[in-house]
Write an enzyme that holds these catalytic residues in place. Sequence first.
Site, PDB file in Angstrom:
ATOM      1  N   SER A 122      -3.477  -4.991   0.304  1.00 13.54           N
ATOM      2  CA  SER A 122      -4.103  -5.389  -1.020  1.00 13.54           C
ATOM      3  C   SER A 122      -3.233  -6.396  -1.713  1.00 13.54           C
ATOM      4  O   SER A 122      -3.856  -7.145  -2.833  1.00 13.54           O
ATOM      5  CB  SER A 122      -4.247  -4.263  -2.169  1.00 13.54           C
ATOM      6  OG  SER A 122      -5.401  -3.647  -1.835  1.00 13.54           O
TER       7      SER A 122
ATOM      8  N   LYS B 204      -4.476  -9.731  -2.246  1.00 20.60           N
ATOM      9  CA  LYS B 204      -5.747 -10.128  -3.195  1.00 20.60           C
ATOM     10  C   LYS B 204      -5.115 -11.338  -4.200  1.00 20.60           C
ATOM     11  O   LYS B 204      -5.894 -11.958  -4.955  1.00 20.60           O
ATOM     12  CB  LYS B 204      -6.002  -8.822  -4.102  1.00 20.60           C
ATOM     13  CG  LYS B 204      -7.096  -7.878  -3.260  1.00 20.60           C
ATOM     14  CD  LYS B 204      -7.211  -6.702  -4.051  1.00 20.60           C
ATOM     15  CE  LYS B 204      -8.227  -5.772  -3.259  1.00 20.60           C
ATOM     16  NZ  LYS B 204      -8.039  -4.993  -2.276  1.00 20.60           N
TER      17      LYS B 204
ATOM     18  N   TYR C 201     -11.727 -11.654   4.674  1.00 17.34           N
ATOM     19  CA  TYR C 201     -10.916 -10.188   3.637  1.00 17.34           C
ATOM     20  C   TYR C 201     -10.147  -9.338   4.724  1.00 17.34           C
ATOM     21  O   TYR C 201      -9.090  -9.077   4.485  1.00 17.34           O
ATOM     22  CB  TYR C 201     -11.973  -9.757   3.055  1.00 17.34           C
ATOM     23  CG  TYR C 201     -11.567  -8.303   2.373  1.00 17.34           C
ATOM     24  CD1 TYR C 201     -10.916  -8.782   0.884  1.00 17.34           C
ATOM     25  CD2 TYR C 201     -11.942  -7.225   2.721  1.00 17.34           C
ATOM     26  CE1 TYR C 201     -10.559  -7.442   0.393  1.00 17.34           C
ATOM     27  CE2 TYR C 201     -11.446  -6.158   1.925  1.00 17.34           C
ATOM     28  CZ  TYR C 201     -10.596  -6.432   0.739  1.00 17.34           C
ATOM     29  OH  TYR C 201     -10.126  -5.400   0.073  1.00 17.34           O
TER      30      TYR C 201
ATOM     31  N   TYR D 248      -3.740  -0.823  -9.161  1.00 20.92           N
ATOM     32  CA  TYR D 248      -4.670   0.197  -9.068  1.00 20.92           C
ATOM     33  C   TYR D 248      -4.859   0.581 -10.411  1.00 20.92           C
ATOM     34  O   TYR D 248      -4.969   0.426 -11.434  1.00 20.92           O
ATOM     35  CB  TYR D 248      -4.694   1.063  -7.979  1.00 20.92           C
ATOM     36  CG  TYR D 248      -4.448   0.658  -6.675  1.00 20.92           C
ATOM     37  CD1 TYR D 248      -5.449  -0.275  -5.842  1.00 20.92           C
ATOM     38  CD2 TYR D 248      -3.357   0.668  -5.981  1.00 20.92           C
ATOM     39  CE1 TYR D 248      -5.371  -0.831  -4.873  1.00 20.92           C
ATOM     40  CE2 TYR D 248      -3.119   0.263  -4.525  1.00 20.92           C
ATOM     41  CZ  TYR D 248      -4.063  -0.364  -4.082  1.00 20.92           C
ATOM     42  OH  TYR D 248      -4.030  -1.259  -2.802  1.00 20.92           O
TER      43      TYR D 248
ATOM     44  N   VAL E 285      -1.742  -0.442   0.173  1.00 23.41           N
ATOM     45  CA  VAL E 285      -1.644   0.974   0.803  1.00 23.41           C
ATOM     46  C   VAL E 285      -0.546   1.194   1.685  1.00 23.41           C
ATOM     47  O   VAL E 285      -0.260   2.236   2.190  1.00 23.41           O
ATOM     48  CB  VAL E 285      -3.140   1.453   1.122  1.00 23.41           C
ATOM     49  CG1 VAL E 285      -4.065   1.665  -0.134  1.00 23.41           C
ATOM     50  CG2 VAL E 285      -3.476   0.578   1.928  1.00 23.41           C
TER      51      VAL E 285
END
Lengths: 308, 308, 308, 308
Positions: C62, C65, C190, C242, C260
């Site tokens: 992540s 992102k 992605y 998160y 993660v």
Amino acid sequence: MNREEIEEIISRNHKKINSGEVADYIPELKNMDPTILGVTIASINRDSFTIGDCDQRFTIQSISKVIALIVALKDCGFDKVFSKVGMEASGDPFNSIIKLETLQPNKPFNPMINAGAIAITSLIKGQNGEASFHRIIQLLQTITGSRHIELNEAVYQSEKETGNRNRSLAYFMKSTGILEGDPEEALDLYFKICSINVTCSDLAKIGLWLSNGGQHPHSKEQIIEPEIAKIVLTIMMTSGMYNASGEFAVQVGFPAKSGVSGGIMAVVPGKMGIGVISPPIDKKGNSVIGVHVLEDISKQFQLHQFHV
Amino acid sequence: MNREEIEEIISRNHKKINSGEVADYIPELKNMDPTILGVTIASINRDSFTIGDCDQRFTIQSISKVIALIVALKDCGFDKVFSKVGMEASGDPFNSIIKLETLQPNKPFNPMINAGAIAITSLIKGQNGEASFHRIIQLLQTITGSRHIELNEAVYQSEKETGNRNRSLAYFMKSTGILEGDPEEALDLYFKICSINVTCSDLAKIGLWLSNGGQHPHSKEQIIEPEIAKIVLTIMMTSGMYNASGEFAVQVGFPAKSGVSGGIMAVVPGKMGIGVISPPIDKKGNSVIGVHVLEDISKQFQLHQFHV
Amino acid sequence: MNREEIEEIISRNHKKINSGEVADYIPELKNMDPTILGVTIASINRDSFTIGDCDQRFTIQSISKVIALIVALKDCGFDKVFSKVGMEASGDPFNSIIKLETLQPNKPFNPMINAGAIAITSLIKGQNGEASFHRIIQLLQTITGSRHIELNEAVYQSEKETGNRNRSLAYFMKSTGILEGDPEEALDLYFKICSINVTCSDLAKIGLWLSNGGQHPHSKEQIIEPEIAKIVLTIMMTSGMYNASGEFAVQVGFPAKSGVSGGIMAVVPGKMGIGVISPPIDKKGNSVIGVHVLEDISKQFQLHQFHV
Amino acid sequence: MNREEIEEIISRNHKKINSGEVADYIPELKNMDPTILGVTIASINRDSFTIGDCDQRFTIQSISKVIALIVALKDCGFDKVFSKVGMEASGDPFNSIIKLETLQPNKPFNPMINAGAIAITSLIKGQNGEASFHRIIQLLQTITGSRHIELNEAVYQSEKETGNRNRSLAYFMKSTGILEGDPEEALDLYFKICSINVTCSDLAKIGLWLSNGGQHPHSKEQIIEPEIAKIVLTIMMTSGMYNASGEFAVQVGFPAKSGVSGGIMAVVPGKMGIGVISPPIDKKGNSVIGVHVLEDISKQFQLHQFHV
């Protein structure tokens, strides 16, 4: 249908008593004896049975939502009642507040969930709360002929003290205009109606009266219009057994309403009313033995409404 | 019940045609003639009427959810089917994804919403998608005797191209293990079943067959077990009319399933099947005229299941 | 700040390694060695440390992102990007679909949750997916000078095979018009961007570059406009960790983004970038040791942005 | 920064006054003059400006949530406070009840939404509600030196009478154990704190005090620990501007808290406090002109916290 057949069904399901737990959200309910077990069948043709603890009193709890709906429909008519509450099964738990916020118009989904029942209760007429409550007691006594139908003061006080979730629902509905009048008054009447003492024989008699279209089966008095009985039975069929209403409709197939004290009032239209009491309830709030007994009765005597 | 009475009911409700709008989410539906209007009543006693545009073909759309449920129950049995989908009315729109995320276990609420129907479709047996689809066509042809029951290729292609919301539901269920097998295969079969051409007379015949417990009324062939018909009728009663299922149950009082093309298949248990087509639908997805015609038929001939 | 101080902080937090669990949703992550532990600090003043397993490669997950947002802003500008995604912290889990359904306009809350990142990824320019991906690899290599920054093919294949929840998000956004173009293409890019191999030293260098307003600290090349760095840092501050972003902002007080695989990229504006890798993650998805090390560094060296 | 520059910014944004609407949920707010406009800047270096209607009193409304959080932290400490309320931005409207039901543990997301602020208010110490309220008034008078800081009785009565949504939140939290003590007492104090009269100069002084780590800039009294100021500023940064907090953080980039009366208290850490009043608010509850003026001040004087 004879007594022995029903007794056989009861004894076959008796061992399921340990699959449920007595409701514990208020001390008065927690103290109920889990081994109480009673079934009353009251037929149109006067062919009735009382088996087990049919004189045992317990509080009516959510079964009172049926009575509140009947009286509100009698007092205010179809259009007024259903401007305050919907007719759809909700799929949410009985005390959920979510849909009050997310849906437009934000009226409660149906009169069998707490929010809907509180809204309905506020429509019951009476000079004051005491008078409104007295009207309900009188109606129940007329239907059942039972003098012991009265307020359980200890349960009422306990409901009132611990009823903050219901208070939250009431003030939410006040803020959106669904609830007219004083929320505390509506709540007080709601708590009182939930705290009425009945027996499973009383429930059977109420069910019989509904199965007969609202006409008293003996006195022949037409206490409510048949139209009201029809509406109430339909809503019991779609929403009467909490979040298991759909499954109960499939497996049992006739209208019923349960309460967390372990009572169930069931109606076989045109035929009979059935009252059951067995306090251990499942996670959705329905009497474990009660549901199984009704399912077996339905199957053995082919009472499912869509049986052909 | 005679033809004139039904015609009178239809003409009384005809003006409501402007309260609804023809579905427009795919071009093929949008192009439907809003003035099409047909009602077929097929009675157990062979006393049947076809009034209006009963030869007009339209795609079965969500009414196919009933067929998918029947075949899945036949193929896999009660326990398997209801391990993948619930039996409760949801209170959410037909294409909602929310409860798949918020509830545990996260199976779809019932087989009448899109998520549930897609899960059910994946249980239908066949060597491949083509074979599974052929089984459904054959079943419908056996029930109705209609050779014109076949795939509407243009609608199918359109559904497939625009079906991203359904694709989202399918992949969500794949991620949670509810959907076994390939989501695209389940979706393809789902889109095909929704795109089957029928007439309102076909719907009446399917309804009649269900009202007769799954036994063909003429050939007497018991095509499905009566138990399956009973389950399906109950779920139609509680969840067949989208978010207006509860209201329809109260006002009309017998099982029905609607589709966005404007068709409704209704069942009066033990008595008759009714098929209606009128494309303008209300905001919940039900044919405006269809609902009113069924309500008037129910009231005039006292067909509500809880009428006493 | 010297090496010994950082080493002391690491050893103090080392025992917390057992409070977390290595991510297990794809086998390649599950196989990570939980004892890997590396911290790199890269300061503007070239005063940098690498402690522990700083050459250990892991997939960026992540943290990508942030990169996707940077490239999308570079390619399409502020207005286009934020017509597809919001800037608000969501309070929902990273893979939640609920708000896509309940809110109007139903664009994802921010680019740090999966739905938002998928929407953002679809905006990255390139003749095809391969070309778009190559641009991102090149950008990362330019920032870090690391040749080993490349696709981890095994993780990519695994992400692709198991990515049904993300597929559900993508098709949902396709159905509402948020996602333009082919959902499978956006998803493929992605999944690839999430599967890029980096080291914690790479993360520190990316953080350093952002702390320097997007200007390469050595070559002085202004790779992106300072305005983009500012936007990205703000969104990292409010939504980078998160569902624990708010708590991290209170306790640590500078922008960071976690993945993660156990990596965290942190930025102390105007001062330094920090990269951490320690695979055991808490229930919200953040490296347990990583968060504690950053908190201790913040407190010991008074790096909280609102420290006065 | 000089007075002319600020005046220029104000006059440039003045025409946006028509994009918003004065809050109308209680009559006292509805009657506010929409043309009131005041900006006060209070700098650490005593370089301050008051421009426009800086003596105009208005009720502090939600800006009081900052004060309640400060006092609760002072009275009960970090651990107790954050056992009752989270630190995450919620993504839901300020008065939403949904997450109280759906999330476990069901504490409110943060102290800047109504549910969180009510929970926080119940932690404020005092022999009784009157004493607690007096402590808050005294704190505000100490910080600002303003004698006119006192209860607006009309607004308080109006809040109390119409506060059913807040009452619903409070009773919900009582039912889940988040709220200890009497909900009506917590609500009464909450309504009172929201109804305190301030001016935009007061807000600037409170902001200045927070920008100075809780030390009074003139008397040098350390009224609260710097740690509390740090926590409060972080939560203002992530959650201070209702559902536009993320966007405000990106566009303006320093902590602020708004109220529906059109006031905003902003803090540039280590530099200044800014108070703004302009009653017309946007749909999210923030003063339209206030937000634009702060954005222009931030850009012109490079006050964004992540500007490098």
